[in-house]
Design a protein around this motif. Structure first.
Motif, PDB file in Angstrom:
ATOM      1  N   GLN A 103       0.855  -1.178   0.000  1.00 43.81           N
ATOM      2  CA  GLN A 103       0.000   0.000   0.000  1.00 43.81           C
ATOM      3  C   GLN A 103       0.895   1.233   0.000  1.00 43.81           C
ATOM      4  O   GLN A 103       1.975   1.212   0.584  1.00 43.81           O
ATOM      5  CB  GLN A 103      -0.922   0.029   1.226  1.00 43.81           C
ATOM      6  N   ALA A 104       0.427   2.281  -0.667  1.00 42.17           N
ATOM      7  CA  ALA A 104       1.194   3.523  -0.737  1.00 42.17           C
ATOM      8  C   ALA A 104       0.251   4.696  -0.523  1.00 42.17           C
ATOM      9  O   ALA A 104      -0.913   4.658  -0.945  1.00 42.17           O
ATOM     10  CB  ALA A 104       1.900   3.650  -2.088  1.00 42.17           C
ATOM     11  N   ILE A 105       0.744   5.725   0.152  1.00 42.29           N
ATOM     12  CA  ILE A 105      -0.064   6.920   0.391  1.00 42.29           C
ATOM     13  C   ILE A 105       0.741   8.167   0.055  1.00 42.29           C
ATOM     14  O   ILE A 105       1.974   8.157   0.077  1.00 42.29           O
ATOM     15  CB  ILE A 105      -0.561   7.002   1.859  1.00 42.29           C
ATOM     16  N   ASP A 106       0.013   9.235  -0.270  1.00 42.47           N
ATOM     17  CA  ASP A 106       0.648  10.525  -0.511  1.00 42.47           C
ATOM     18  C   ASP A 106      -0.347  11.611  -0.152  1.00 42.47           C
ATOM     19  O   ASP A 106      -1.560  11.439  -0.318  1.00 42.47           O
ATOM     20  CB  ASP A 106       1.085  10.664  -1.972  1.00 42.47           C
ATOM     21  N   ILE A 107       0.156  12.733   0.338  1.00 43.74           N
ATOM     22  CA  ILE A 107      -0.713  13.818   0.764  1.00 43.74           C
ATOM     23  C   ILE A 107      -1.176  14.668  -0.411  1.00 43.74           C
ATOM     24  O   ILE A 107      -2.165  15.406  -0.310  1.00 43.74           O
ATOM     25  CB  ILE A 107       0.005  14.694   1.814  1.00 43.74           C
ATOM     26  N   THR A 108      -0.494  14.559  -1.564  1.00 42.78           N
ATOM     27  CA  THR A 108      -0.794  15.378  -2.733  1.00 42.78           C
ATOM     28  C   THR A 108      -1.674  14.593  -3.701  1.00 42.78           C
ATOM     29  O   THR A 108      -1.254  13.552  -4.218  1.00 42.78           O
ATOM     30  CB  THR A 108       0.494  15.833  -3.431  1.00 42.78           C
ATOM     31  N   ARG A 109      -2.867  15.104  -3.950  1.00 46.06           N
ATOM     32  CA  ARG A 109      -3.847  14.363  -4.739  1.00 46.06           C
ATOM     33  C   ARG A 109      -3.355  14.057  -6.153  1.00 46.06           C
ATOM     34  O   ARG A 109      -3.535  12.960  -6.659  1.00 46.06           O
ATOM     35  CB  ARG A 109      -5.159  15.148  -4.802  1.00 46.06           C
ATOM     36  N   ARG A 110      -2.724  15.027  -6.810  1.00 39.15           N
ATOM     37  CA  ARG A 110      -2.310  14.781  -8.190  1.00 39.15           C
ATOM     38  C   ARG A 110      -1.182  13.757  -8.264  1.00 39.15           C
ATOM     39  O   ARG A 110      -1.039  13.070  -9.271  1.00 39.15           O
ATOM     40  CB  ARG A 110      -1.917  16.078  -8.882  1.00 39.15           C
ATOM     41  N   LEU A 111      -0.378  13.628  -7.198  1.00 35.44           N
ATOM     42  CA  LEU A 111       0.627  12.575  -7.171  1.00 35.44           C
ATOM     43  C   LEU A 111      -0.014  11.207  -6.987  1.00 35.44           C
ATOM     44  O   LEU A 111       0.455  10.211  -7.549  1.00 35.44           O
ATOM     45  CB  LEU A 111       1.649  12.841  -6.063  1.00 35.44           C
ATOM     46  N   VAL A 112      -1.087  11.149  -6.202  1.00 36.36           N
ATOM     47  CA  VAL A 112      -1.818   9.889  -6.047  1.00 36.36           C
ATOM     48  C   VAL A 112      -2.355   9.430  -7.404  1.00 36.36           C
ATOM     49  O   VAL A 112      -2.216   8.259  -7.786  1.00 36.36           O
ATOM     50  CB  VAL A 112      -2.964  10.048  -5.031  1.00 36.36           C
ATOM     51  N   VAL A 113      -2.946  10.347  -8.146  1.00 34.81           N
ATOM     52  CA  VAL A 113      -3.473  10.018  -9.473  1.00 34.81           C
ATOM     53  C   VAL A 113      -2.343   9.584 -10.399  1.00 34.81           C
ATOM     54  O   VAL A 113      -2.462   8.602 -11.141  1.00 34.81           O
ATOM     55  CB  VAL A 113      -4.236  11.218 -10.062  1.00 34.81           C
ATOM     56  N   ASP A 114      -1.236  10.312 -10.360  1.00 35.04           N
ATOM     57  CA  ASP A 114      -0.093   9.994 -11.209  1.00 35.04           C
ATOM     58  C   ASP A 114       0.471   8.617 -10.867  1.00 35.04           C
ATOM     59  O   ASP A 114       0.757   7.813 -11.757  1.00 35.04           O
ATOM     60  CB  ASP A 114       0.987  11.064 -11.045  1.00 35.04           C
TER      61      ASP A 114
END
Length: 243
Positions: A103-114
């Motif tokens: 599992q991976a998480i990121d606080i920046t939405r566009r990085l999650v999409v990328d």
């Protein structure tokens, strides 16, 4: 040139004694398998240097290798990547432990999409990527055998330590101006593995694509922009210079 050949050359250079950052058989095999060009584009895929993308720093292959060697996951471990970025390290880990175990998480939405898009293109759509505050982790899937934090912090986030399995390991850059790569156990015992330089871990409101919530700052900036674009007195057509 064939990307597979370029990947092989990249890993060979990372294994060479001049760098020596890839030492494990599993990591060598995984980095030879993951198509890095799906994550960063062909032009920059196999050069060993960092660069900026969507407001975040993409790690160089040698830095990613240092993190993954320190993490040292077993084949059936559950792994959390905090700071998904473009998704490359999550893909390498999926080669080791399986897509469903990463599992991976990121606080920046566009990085999650990328990251989601890149992982799917590379054939790792089974890796879960979610938008979360990194300091809070992903408790729904805890405990984790390994947690990789790809951003610097002054101290290990308490929530991440609480989400480690009994014999788990957190790997992170520890410090601010002077940082060291560190492994941390659930009790907070730390082993330092040499100097590194990472961007600090962001908190809510600091990500590049956030909405600015301070109205005064927004209004001041807008007034300054309008003043800069307005005409000076001698340019105004309402002034009667002959009166």
């Amino acid at each position: 040139m064939d990307p597979a050949v370029l990947r092989g050359d990249m890993v060979d250079s990372l294994q060479h004694e001049s760098k020596g950052v890839v030492r494990s058989t599993w990591l060598s095999a995984a980095m030879r398998s993951v198509p890095r060009e799906a994550f960063v584009g062909e032009e920059q895929a196999y050069s060993d240097r960092p660069f900026e993308r969507l407001g975040t720093r993409v790690l160089s292959p040698s830095t990613a290798a240092r993190l993954l060697e320190a993490l040292d996951p077993d084949a059936d471990d559950d792994v959390l990547v905090v700071g998904a970025g473009v998704g490359y390290t999550a893909a390498v880990l999926a080669e080791r432990v399986g897509e469903a175990n990463v599992q991976a998480i990121d606080i920046t939405r566009r990085l999650v999409v990328d990251a989601r898009t890149n992982l799917a293109e590379a054939g790792y759509e089974g890796v879960l990527v979610d938008r979360r505050d990194g300091a809070e982790g992903l408790p729904e899937y805890a405990p984790y055998d390994r947690i990789l934090l790809e951003a610097a912090a002054v101290r290990p986030p308490r929530a991440l330590l609480s989400q480690l399995a009994e014999d788990g390991r957190l790997v992170m850059p520890l410090g601010t101006n002077e940082q060291t790569l560190a492994t941390v156990d659930p009790d907070g015992e730390t082993q330092r593995l040499g100097s590194v330089a990472f961007q600090p871990m962001l908190v809510e409101g600091e990500q590049a694509d956030t909405i600015e919530r301070n109205r005064t700052r927004r209004e001041d900036r807008e007034h300054a922009r309008r003043n800069a674009q307005s005409r000076t007195g001698w340019e105004q057509n309402w002034i009667d210079w002959d009166g």
